[in-house]
Design an enzyme around this catalytic site. Structure first.
Site, mmCIF file in Angstrom:
data_model
loop_
_atom_site.group_PDB
_atom_site.id
_atom_site.type_symbol
_atom_site.label_atom_id
_atom_site.label_comp_id
_atom_site.label_asym_id
_atom_site.label_seq_id
_atom_site.Cartn_x
_atom_site.Cartn_y
_atom_site.Cartn_z
ATOM 1 N N HIS A 152 0.846 -1.204 0.000
ATOM 2 C CA HIS A 152 0.000 0.000 0.000
ATOM 3 C C HIS A 152 0.875 1.246 0.000
ATOM 4 O O HIS A 152 2.093 1.147 0.110
ATOM 5 C CB HIS A 152 -0.918 0.005 1.225
ATOM 6 C CG HIS A 152 -0.208 0.195 2.535
ATOM 7 N ND1 HIS A 152 0.224 -0.858 3.313
ATOM 8 C CD2 HIS A 152 0.195 1.308 3.191
ATOM 9 C CE1 HIS A 152 0.827 -0.395 4.391
ATOM 10 N NE2 HIS A 152 0.841 0.925 4.347
ATOM 11 N N HIS A 198 -5.925 -1.767 3.889
ATOM 12 C CA HIS A 198 -5.812 -0.608 2.997
ATOM 13 C C HIS A 198 -4.919 -0.923 1.795
ATOM 14 O O HIS A 198 -3.954 -1.676 1.894
ATOM 15 C CB HIS A 198 -5.329 0.648 3.728
ATOM 16 C CG HIS A 198 -4.009 0.531 4.445
ATOM 17 N ND1 HIS A 198 -3.471 -0.645 4.897
ATOM 18 C CD2 HIS A 198 -3.104 1.486 4.780
ATOM 19 C CE1 HIS A 198 -2.316 -0.414 5.480
ATOM 20 N NE2 HIS A 198 -2.063 0.877 5.422
ATOM 21 N N HIS A 213 4.771 7.507 2.492
ATOM 22 C CA HIS A 213 5.528 6.255 2.448
ATOM 23 C C HIS A 213 4.846 5.274 1.497
ATOM 24 O O HIS A 213 3.695 5.445 1.132
ATOM 25 C CB HIS A 213 5.637 5.610 3.836
ATOM 26 C CG HIS A 213 4.338 5.083 4.386
ATOM 27 N ND1 HIS A 213 3.495 5.832 5.163
ATOM 28 C CD2 HIS A 213 3.732 3.871 4.273
ATOM 29 C CE1 HIS A 213 2.441 5.117 5.505
ATOM 30 N NE2 HIS A 213 2.548 3.916 4.983
ATOM 31 N N HIS A 245 -0.029 -0.248 14.786
ATOM 32 C CA HIS A 245 -1.086 0.726 14.495
ATOM 33 C C HIS A 245 -2.377 0.245 15.146
ATOM 34 O O HIS A 245 -2.702 -0.940 15.060
ATOM 35 C CB HIS A 245 -1.381 0.788 13.004
ATOM 36 C CG HIS A 245 -0.271 1.275 12.140
ATOM 37 N ND1 HIS A 245 0.372 2.466 12.336
ATOM 38 C CD2 HIS A 245 0.275 0.747 11.019
ATOM 39 C CE1 HIS A 245 1.262 2.645 11.371
ATOM 40 N NE2 HIS A 245 1.248 1.607 10.577
ATOM 41 N N TYR A 254 8.972 1.935 10.270
ATOM 42 C CA TYR A 254 9.188 2.904 9.187
ATOM 43 C C TYR A 254 10.650 3.310 9.157
ATOM 44 O O TYR A 254 11.259 3.522 10.202
ATOM 45 C CB TYR A 254 8.393 4.187 9.426
ATOM 46 C CG TYR A 254 6.907 4.060 9.306
ATOM 47 C CD1 TYR A 254 6.256 4.283 8.095
ATOM 48 C CD2 TYR A 254 6.130 3.763 10.420
ATOM 49 C CE1 TYR A 254 4.883 4.196 7.993
ATOM 50 C CE2 TYR A 254 4.750 3.674 10.318
ATOM 51 C CZ TYR A 254 4.130 3.893 9.105
ATOM 52 O OH TYR A 254 2.776 3.809 9.006
ATOM 53 N N GLU A 264 7.700 1.636 4.604
ATOM 54 C CA GLU A 264 7.158 0.919 5.760
ATOM 55 C C GLU A 264 7.264 -0.570 5.480
ATOM 56 O O GLU A 264 7.063 -1.020 4.352
ATOM 57 C CB GLU A 264 5.679 1.283 5.962
ATOM 58 C CG GLU A 264 5.014 0.511 7.096
ATOM 59 C CD GLU A 264 3.535 0.836 7.274
ATOM 60 O OE1 GLU A 264 2.903 1.322 6.315
ATOM 61 O OE2 GLU A 264 3.027 0.588 8.379
HETATM 62 FE FE LIG Z 1 1.346 2.349 5.844
#
Ligand SMILES: [Fe+2]
Ligand code: FES
Lengths: 306, 95
Positions: A152, A198, A213, A245, A254, A264
């Site tokens: 992503h 995502h 990122h 997260h 990251y 990431e």
């Molecule tokens: Fe991300």
């Protein structure tokens, strides 16, 4: 839930300042394989676990950042429909003319956020792809961070509410999670075309076309720790993590590659279903949402982009 | 070899190794005007103005953040330069 229109972000082209140094990093630290070069010297790469011709392209340039990301769509008919619907939505569409070996027709458009996105359906299988018959998890032991796929990206730009509407209305995607300002405006949105938490995310930002990122999927939390070892060993500029997260639930670290683009490495994340209710964050809580163990934002995270 | 770096805004000084970028020297010492950035010449967060002294640009700087003109007048990215003498610098601010 079946994928409706958009399968995944399958191709990303990144600008790098020093091609040799940055390529070396993607190959030996992240663990990508070099597929070949275009006639104008861009380098094509893929992970060991991807089937398509290539997924990451590095272009030597005077600035770092994102050239474009391309989404693979269900079939040729969907591709043409997306072209028509994108024009109806109000964004101009043209056929991409830059060489991407192995890829068929690609359409290109520019979002209100300043980002160029493309669509394609046809792409050849890579010369070397994962096993199909009685398959082992891998043919050769993966190198470096053992990146499994380009997963992503997070884009920063203006008017993300419109971009969100575009991805939902035209690309058949949905937003499992969003973040709003105090006065109810979109501050951030996480969008997916399938079951991944995502495929692309946006944060509202004054300057257009910025990349925060892009992410590679790793197998699990152990591999995140292994990535952190490689960051230590290779004196990589780490940004945040290893941490977790609350938003998307992924586990993460990251860091910056040698040209200053943020990468990431991401594992886990919930399965997104379009029939589930949307999760909503207040901007005051977004630090906890992003960095659940730290419980607060780190200053570089909202302001450092390429 | 270490050189003395002066932050013109605060008057604070710190020592920076000639083999380190100014960005990493500032991070390591917790001194100077820059506290975070990509360290790779891509994000522009470490943009500084060198008012006095010699330095070497050892890494390519993104033209999105430093123009050739700026570079000629000592405006650089701290992660892409190493000190070659004592330096006076300040964080870049739009004039
Ligand atoms: Fe991300
Ligand atoms: S820290 Fe990003 S350009 Fe220097």
């Amino acid at each position: 839930m079946a994928i409706v229109k958009t399968i995944r972000p399958g191709l990303i082209q990144i600008r790098v300042l020093d091609l040799d140094e940055t390529l070396e990093f993607y190959k030996n630290v992240v663990g990508l394989d070099e597929v070949g070069r275009t006639s104008d010297g861009r380098v094509m790469l893929k992970t060991y676990d991807e089937f398509d011709h290539h997924s990451v392209v590095l272009r030597k340039a005077e600035e770092a950042g994102l050239d474009y990301v391309a989404f693979k769509v269900m079939d040729a008919e969907t591709l043409e429909q997306i072209k028509v619907d994108t024009e109806k939505f109000g964004y101009a569409v043209e056929e991409a003319t830059d060489e991407q070996p192995g890829f068929g027709k690609r359409y290109s458009t520019k979002l209100c956020t300043g980002h160029t996105i493309q669509f394609y359906n046809e792409v050849e299988l890579a010369a070397d792809y994962p096993m199909l018959k009685n398959p082992d998890p891998w043919k050769e032991e993966p190198r470096g961070m053992r990146a499994q796929r380009f997963d992503h990206l997070l884009c920063y730009g203006p008017n993300i509410a419109e971009a969100e509407r575009y991805f939902i209305e035209v690309l058949g995607m949905f937003a499992p999670e969003v973040c709003n300002t105090e006065d109810g405006k979109r501050f951030a949105t996480w969008l997916t075309g399938g079951n991944k938490a995502h495929d692309i995310a946006f944060v509202e930002y004054e300057q257009p076309g910025k990349m925060h990122h892009f992410a590679f999927y790793l197998q699990d939390w152990n591999d995140i720790g292994h990535a952190a070892d490689l960051i230590g060993k290779n004196r990589v500029k780490r940004d945040v993590g290893p941490t977790r997260h609350a938003i998307t639930r992924g586990q993460t670290i990251y860091f910056f590659e040698p040209s200053g683009n943020r990468i990431e490495t991401y594992a886990g994340g919930y399965a997104a279903y379009p029939d589930n209710p949307q999760r909503v964050w207040d901007v005051a809580e977004v630090g906890r949402g992003l960095f659940y163990y730290e419980g607060e934002l780190i200053p570089s995270f909202l302001s450092v982009v390429s | 070899m270490e050189y003395k770096v002066t932050d013109a805004t605060t008057g604070n000084t710190f020592m920076a190794d000639e083999n380190d970028s100014l960005f990493f020297a500032m991070r390591r010492k917790h001194e100077g005007p820059i506290t975070y950035g990509c360290g790779g010449g891509g994000c522009g967060a470490c943009k500084i103005e060198i008012l006095d002294g010699n330095f070497e640009i050892f890494k390519k700087m993104s033209r999105a953040h430093v123009s050739e003109q700026e570079q000629d007048s000592g405006i650089v990215l701290a992660c892409c330069v190493k000190p070659k003498s004592n330096l006076t610098l300040k964080k870049f601010s739009q004039k």
